[in-house]
Design an enzyme around this catalytic site. Structure first.
Site, PDB file in Angstrom:
ATOM      1  N   GLY A 122     -16.703  67.346  94.636  1.00  0.00           N
ATOM      2  CA  GLY A 122     -15.386  67.660  95.168  1.00  0.00           C
ATOM      3  C   GLY A 122     -15.436  68.890  96.062  1.00  0.00           C
ATOM      4  O   GLY A 122     -15.174  70.003  95.608  1.00  0.00           O
ATOM      5  N   SER A 124     -14.887  68.657 100.172  1.00  0.00           N
ATOM      6  CA  SER A 124     -13.972  68.557 101.315  1.00  0.00           C
ATOM      7  C   SER A 124     -12.539  68.331 100.861  1.00  0.00           C
ATOM      8  O   SER A 124     -12.285  67.732  99.821  1.00  0.00           O
ATOM      9  CB  SER A 124     -14.376  67.387 102.210  1.00  0.00           C
ATOM     10  N   GLU A 239     -28.659  68.646 100.612  1.00  0.00           N
ATOM     11  CA  GLU A 239     -27.975  67.470 101.140  1.00  0.00           C
ATOM     12  C   GLU A 239     -28.389  67.217 102.580  1.00  0.00           C
ATOM     13  O   GLU A 239     -28.662  66.098 102.967  1.00  0.00           O
ATOM     14  CB  GLU A 239     -26.453  67.652 101.064  1.00  0.00           C
TER      15      GLU A 239
END
Lengths: 392, 365
Positions: A122, A124, A239
């Protein structure tokens, strides 16, 4: 430059190859028959969760980037599925290892690695995309708990997840980057609503998540109150590396070459068309360059030398190349390339069309291409930041 | 696994950059470009003293005995300085002699080349990039006849290595071809002198190796050109970034505008992977098993083609970042622009080279 393999590494490669050869039936067609069982087998053999300490449910090997690369190469060569790679494994676990409490590590890492807990991220929000630090989901103190209200977007797997790691604003009076905390929330907590976010692919790869007075204990904070921005940044780099993985791109290139060799139009292989062939060769050249760029990064990591731009371009280039591979596949397929869903003429389950659309999302997600260019020019080339406009 | 340059290689490259700053600054390049009578002998002498004339020549023949990767690193520095020197022949001719020459030929030519007494040129354009305007050389009974075009350094070379139309290679001493057989082909890049060679019963000695040797020369040439483009492109990027940090418009340095920053980021993002590809292509050449190596050829082809495409993009974009100044002779950015333009076509443009790459993988007949 010396790319010869030491006897130790050659032996390791043979070991991985042997493991995969013995279990070929477990992944016929490229997907594991029993996903959780395959994951457990990989962890036991050290081909997943390799460097995670045994105490937390990993294999417990010393980090060895060469062995990691050999594993990646052999799995690609055998067409074998890698271990699970959701956001829990690729982002939460490294975060907990770096900044989590002992209790958090013991409680969450093992089941996450084994695929027993699915996580979603969680970060953006509707008003905090590229400007992520502007996030407004607030966590208000209430005794020993926080009450969380607000909403998140682009939350992949939220519909299937049991847990979320989340950035919330705990100190509303602190500066933008300093008022954020990183918290862990069970998805079945009252007050959480997940709504699927349907995308252009026709699927709902993402969700919106709404929070109304969601109660979590303050002990759910990872890495300290007000430290969330820095905690998240330690793992955002994982990421970006994952999104531009040159091994994955090379595997797709090989699939495209195979497609163009076997698929025919007017009785002639697609590869016989000189324009498509040239486009394929253009992509192959760029993909090879990114592959060797990856080898250069591995060496630099081993010798702890700075690499600068070579690392900053991975996400931008990798996502772009994936998208272009899909575009070429669709163009080479021609009218067949527009088929989607099912039907007797559909090729590769419509995967190229799906990739073409989904990969555009990846060019945007995880730091847009334009944000990547800001990073490259500012951190890589030392160019000045855009000045802030004067407040009117 | 070690995918990095050695300490020695980095030091060599840095020291070559310093040598070039002394021996071949832009005003020296400009004089060479403006005067076709200027042979650039002083520049080549300085580089020969540095060791470049014999970079790949074995030590027993007076050279440094280094690899194509080392030569590529030198080539990168030469491209960055748009140096007006016949470096390609200095690498390719020794490779031809070492792989295809007799012991006597090696002993006769390699020491002279290593000392920089004579320069060499290699004429393989027709075999690699295709024959134009009826060019092509035939060999019968130790005599060459016909024309070879686009020969870098061919006007002044004291040793010529020439491919014939059958893919065999021949060695011709420079004195066998007088100035009437060597015509300058004036081109856009005045830092490189290309020659048209006309052979008329010109005596030549055969080299062994045939098409295999020709492929090796082609691959090595592609790697050197790719490295030269990498250096020239990197120089243009650095100049664009420096200019964007200095030039002010609308009360800001233009480098703070995203429109300009992103142009620079795109150049960097395209150029940086080329570096790894050039290193790997050179390494593959150096470590290829004897005979034809598909891997080395494929990597050389991709390095040549990709640096050609990226080179064009960088040449144009870096010029645009400089605004109007970019196209002036005063600034001299055009020397790099033209160098990249020449490198793109020399020994095959990217479309042709990629078709060879496809053929090497059995993807084209």
């Amino acid at each position: 430059m010396d790319l010869t393999e030491t006897p130790e590494m050659a032996a390791f490669r043979a070991e991985v190859r042997g493991f995969l050869a013995a279990r070929r039936d477990d992944f016929a067609g490229g997907a594991a028959k029993d996903v959780l069982g395959w994951q457990r087998a990989l962890i036991a053999a050290g081909y997943a969760a390799r460097t995670i300490p045994k105490a937390y449910g990993g294999y417990g090997a010393e980090p060895d980037i060469l062995k990691s690369r050999i594993i990646a190469e052999e799995f690609i060569a055998a067409g074998a599925p890698r271990g699970m790679s959701g956001q829990g494994i690729s982002m939460l676990v490294p975060t907990l290892l770096e900044v989590g409490s002992e209790e958090q590590k013991i409680r969450w890492i093992g089941p996450t690695l084994r695929g027993e807990i699915i996580w979603c991220q969680g970060y953006s929000e509707p008003g905090a995309g590229s400007d992520l630090a502007n996030l407004q989901t607030k966590a208000v103190e209430d005794g020993d708990d926080f009450l969380i209200s607000g909403s998140k977007i682009w939350t992949s797997t939220a519909h299937a997840a049991q847990m979320m790691f989340c950035l919330v604003r705990t100190e509303p009076r602190a500066a933008k980057h300093e008022g954020i905390s990183y918290v862990i929330i069970p998805m079945d907590t009252p007050g959480i609503e997940v709504r699927p976010l349907k995308t252009m692919t026709g699927g709902s790869e993402f969700n919106e998540v709404f929070f109304t007075d969601v109660r979590v204990p303050q002990s759910a904070v990872v890495g300290g109150r007000g430290r969330g921005w820095f905690v998240a940044n330690t793992t955002l780099k994982h990421e970006r590396g994952m999104l531009g993985d040159p091994n994955a791109t090379e595997a797709r290139l090989n699939a495209l070459i195979e497609l163009m060799k076997t698929e025919t139009v007017d009785g002639e292989a697609l590869i016989a068309n000189p324009i498509f062939r040239d486009r394929l060769m253009q992509l192959q050249g760029r993909i090879l360059a990114m592959k060797f760029n990856g080898l250069r990064l591995i060496t630099a990591q081993l010798t702890q030398e700075p690499v600068g731009i070579a690392a900053l371009i991975v996400k931008l280039q990798g996502c772009e190349l994936n998208h272009q591979l899909a575009a070429l596949a669709i163009d080479a397929l021609g009218e067949l390339g527009i088929l989607y869903s099912d039907g007797p003429h559909l090729r590769a389950q419509g995967r190229w069309q799906w990739n073409y659309m989904f990969d555009l999302g990846l060019i945007i997600g995880g730091g847009t291409a334009q944000i990547q260019k800001n990073i490259i020019s500012e951190r890589g080339l030392g160019m000045p930041r855009e000045p802030k406009p004067a407040v009117a | 696994m070690d995918f990095a340059l050695t300490q020695d290689q980095r030091m060599m490259q840095e020291s070559l950059v310093r040598t070039l700053a002394d021996a071949s600054p832009l005003d020296r390049v400009r004089r060479f470009a403006d005067d076709r009578g200027d042979t650039g002998a002083d520049v080549w002498r300085a580089l020969a003293e540095f060791g470049l004339a014999g970079v790949v020549i074995p030590e027993e023949h007076g050279g440094l005995g280094l690899t194509l990767l080392d030569a590529a690193l030198a080539s990168e520095a030469l491209g960055a300085a748009v140096a007006p020197v016949p470096f390609m022949g200095a690498v390719l001719a020794p490779i031809a002699l070492m792989r295809g020459g007799s012991a006597a030929q090696q002993a006769q030519w390699l020491p002279k080349l290593a000392r920089g007494e004579i320069t060499a040129a290699v004429a393989i354009s027709e075999s690699v990039a295709g024959a134009r305007d009826g060019a092509g050389v035939t060999a019968t009974n130790g005599k060459l006849n016909g024309k070879a075009l686009f020969v870098p350094g061919g006007v002044a070379a004291g040793l010529l290595i020439v491919a014939d139309t059958a893919g065999e290679l021949h060695l011709t001493p420079g004195e066998a071809l007088d100035s009437s057989g060597r015509t300058l082909m004036p081109g856009i890049d005045e830092t490189r002198r290309l020659a048209e060679l006309t052979f008329d019963d010109t005596p030549a000695e055969p080299l062994c190796g045939g098409p295999e040797l020709l492929a090796a020369l082609r691959d090595a040439a592609w790697v050197l050109i790719a490295a030269d483009s990498l250096g020239a492109g990197q120089a243009m990027l650095e100049k664009a970034v420096a200019y964007a940090k200095e030039r002010r418009q609308f009360d800001r340095v233009i480098g703070s505008f995203q429109a300009v920053k992103h142009m620079c980021a795109e150049m960097a993002a395209e150029l940086e992977p080329c570096r790894s590809l050039v290193w790997y292509a050179a390494y593959a050449f150096d470590n290829a098993p004897p005979g034809v190596s598909g891997e080395a050829s494929l990597m050389a082809a991709h390095a040549k083609a990709l640096t050609s495409e990226v080179g064009r993009f960088v040449a144009r974009t870096a010029t645009e970042v400089h605004g109007g100044m970019g196209i002036t002779d005063l600034l001299g950015l055009h020397f790099w622009f033209k160098r990249l333009g020449l490198n793109r076509q020399l020994l095959g443009g990217p479309e042709r080279v990629r078709e060879i790459a496809a053929r090497l993988q059995g993807l084209s007949v």
